[in-house]
Design an enzyme around this catalytic site. Sequence first.
Site, short mmCIF file in Angstrom:
data_model
loop_
_atom_site.label_atom_id
_atom_site.label_comp_id
_atom_site.label_asym_id
_atom_site.label_seq_id
_atom_site.Cartn_x
_atom_site.Cartn_y
_atom_site.Cartn_z
N ALA A 167 0.89 -1.25 0.05
CA ALA A 167 0.02 -0.04 0.23
C ALA A 167 0.86 1.13 -0.18
O ALA A 167 2.03 1.13 0.70
CB ALA A 167 -1.08 0.06 1.42
N GLY A 196 0.89 -5.61 0.40
CA GLY A 196 0.15 -5.54 -0.81
C GLY A 196 1.02 -5.92 -1.85
O GLY A 196 0.51 -6.64 -2.93
N GLU A 229 0.87 -9.52 -1.91
CA GLU A 229 -0.38 -10.10 -1.95
C GLU A 229 -0.69 -9.93 -3.56
O GLU A 229 -1.46 -10.79 -4.02
CB GLU A 229 -1.46 -9.32 -1.20
CG GLU A 229 -1.18 -9.43 0.44
CD GLU A 229 -2.24 -8.63 1.12
OE1 GLU A 229 -1.91 -7.32 1.34
OE2 GLU A 229 -3.42 -9.07 1.35
N GLU A 272 1.96 -6.51 7.82
CA GLU A 272 0.63 -5.53 8.21
C GLU A 272 0.50 -5.63 9.71
O GLU A 272 0.06 -4.84 10.36
CB GLU A 272 -0.45 -6.15 7.40
CG GLU A 272 -0.46 -5.66 5.96
CD GLU A 272 0.18 -6.61 5.06
OE1 GLU A 272 1.02 -7.28 5.61
OE2 GLU A 272 -0.03 -6.52 3.66
N1 COA Z 1 4.32 3.69 0.31
C1 COA Z 1 4.74 4.99 -0.18
N2 COA Z 1 6.02 5.08 -0.18
C2 COA Z 1 6.85 4.24 0.18
C3 COA Z 1 6.61 2.76 0.51
C4 COA Z 1 5.21 2.60 0.63
N3 COA Z 1 4.92 1.32 0.98
N4 COA Z 1 7.58 2.29 0.82
C5 COA Z 1 8.71 3.08 0.44
N5 COA Z 1 8.14 4.17 -0.03
C6 COA Z 1 9.24 5.61 -0.31
C7 COA Z 1 9.99 5.83 1.09
O1 COA Z 1 9.01 6.84 1.52
C8 COA Z 1 10.86 6.62 0.49
O2 COA Z 1 10.51 7.78 -0.30
P1 COA Z 1 11.41 9.22 0.44
O3 COA Z 1 12.47 9.29 0.25
O4 COA Z 1 10.32 10.33 -0.34
O5 COA Z 1 10.85 9.33 1.86
C9 COA Z 1 11.39 5.93 -0.76
O6 COA Z 1 10.13 4.93 -1.12
C10 COA Z 1 12.54 4.98 -0.81
O7 COA Z 1 12.33 4.01 0.67
P2 COA Z 1 13.50 3.87 1.70
O8 COA Z 1 12.98 3.45 2.82
O9 COA Z 1 14.16 5.16 1.69
O10 COA Z 1 14.11 2.84 0.74
P3 COA Z 1 15.12 1.70 1.51
O11 COA Z 1 15.75 0.98 0.46
O12 COA Z 1 15.85 2.03 2.56
O13 COA Z 1 13.94 0.52 2.05
C11 COA Z 1 11.52 -0.51 1.87
C12 COA Z 1 12.74 0.06 0.92
C13 COA Z 1 10.70 -0.91 1.02
C14 COA Z 1 12.37 -1.83 2.58
C15 COA Z 1 11.16 0.55 2.97
O14 COA Z 1 10.85 1.74 2.45
C16 COA Z 1 9.89 -0.16 3.77
O15 COA Z 1 9.88 -1.07 4.62
N6 COA Z 1 8.75 0.52 3.27
C17 COA Z 1 7.57 -0.04 3.78
C18 COA Z 1 6.91 -1.38 3.23
C19 COA Z 1 5.76 -1.91 3.98
O16 COA Z 1 5.63 -1.67 5.33
N7 COA Z 1 4.68 -2.13 3.17
C20 COA Z 1 3.46 -2.60 3.73
C21 COA Z 1 2.47 -1.66 3.79
S1 COA Z 1 0.89 -2.62 4.50
#
Ligand code: COA
Length: 260
Positions: free
Chosen positions: A65, A110, A113, A133
């Site tokens: 998401a 997601g 998913e 989640e």
């Molecule tokens: N929604 C929106 N933006 C997201 C995102 C998400 N699910 N996941 C990552 N981003 C964005 C970050 O906010 C960041 O943007 P910013 O620099 O403008 O703040 C950019 O993507 C890069 O993310 P970053 O965390 O800096 O990169 P990373 O390589 O260190 O880590 C992830 C990548 C995906 C592991 C980490 O961002 C993460 O854990 N995201 C959340 C994933 C999650 O929990 N998803 C389940 C949702 S129910």
Amino acid sequence: MSELVRLERRAAVAIVTIDRPERMNALSWATVQQLGELGRELASDPGVRVCVVTGAGEKAFCAGADLKERQGMSRGQVREMLGAYRSELAWLEKSDFVSVAAINGVALGGGLELALTCDLRIAAPLAVFGLPETGLGIIPGAGGTQRIARLLGESRALDLVLTGRRIDSSEALALGLVNRVAPSAEQLLDSALKWLEPVAEGAPLAQRAALSAVRAARRLPLEEGLDFERAAYERCLDSADREEALLALSEKRKPRFQGK
Ligand code: COA
């Protein structure tokens, strides 16, 4: 409307790429709507035999998401979003073609998913998988609890859903979460296409019948499933392609299938 999802056609194969690498290809409302529109278009095209879904960039398949968008959503909007995941992504498991997730990086929430909604999955060696989640005070809401339990069994599904832990490609392969792991990220797409060549070039009626019969096993009790299989077989029995396959075998040549 900006393009959040790209489509490329290579003969019978459609390649759908979520193109928001700056947001880790997260599923915003508009992205899900575009996936739905594209899916309906592909589903109405009988020339599509295989659909590969992947993410742009090297880091993410899809980080789930769009959490930035989610922050500004009311509870009603979140409910609408859950409905949209279900209606707009259903084509991945209901169309006449095989859907394959080519998981090029992070597949979280997601994103995993989405991959689970596809029929098959192939991953890059450094892909990461997880359903985080419950750590966010919710549960997987795009079919994740149901599909992962059907795919892996209850015990393995509970491990991933309740702990939210992240796993790598080799564990995903050992669990059966992905069918295969490509030799490198660069070779992911080519590996997927090579793997699915027999599907893209096989007998169309038989491929479709086989796909619908195996999918039916998810929802039907065995006796009904056996009836479904029998009806699917009937559709092949009368086909010119079946006769062509037998003839080609006797003439020691490749069959030329026409989908008839
Ligand atoms: N929604 C929106 N933006 C997201 C995102 C998400 N699910 N996941 C990552 N981003 C964005 C970050 O906010 C960041 O943007 P910013 O620099 O403008 O703040 C950019 O993507 C890069 O993310 P970053 O965390 O800096 O990169 P990373 O390589 O260190 O880590 C992830 C990548 C995906 C592991 C980490 O961002 C993460 O854990 N995201 C959340 C994933 C999650 O929990 N998803 C389940 C949702 S129910």
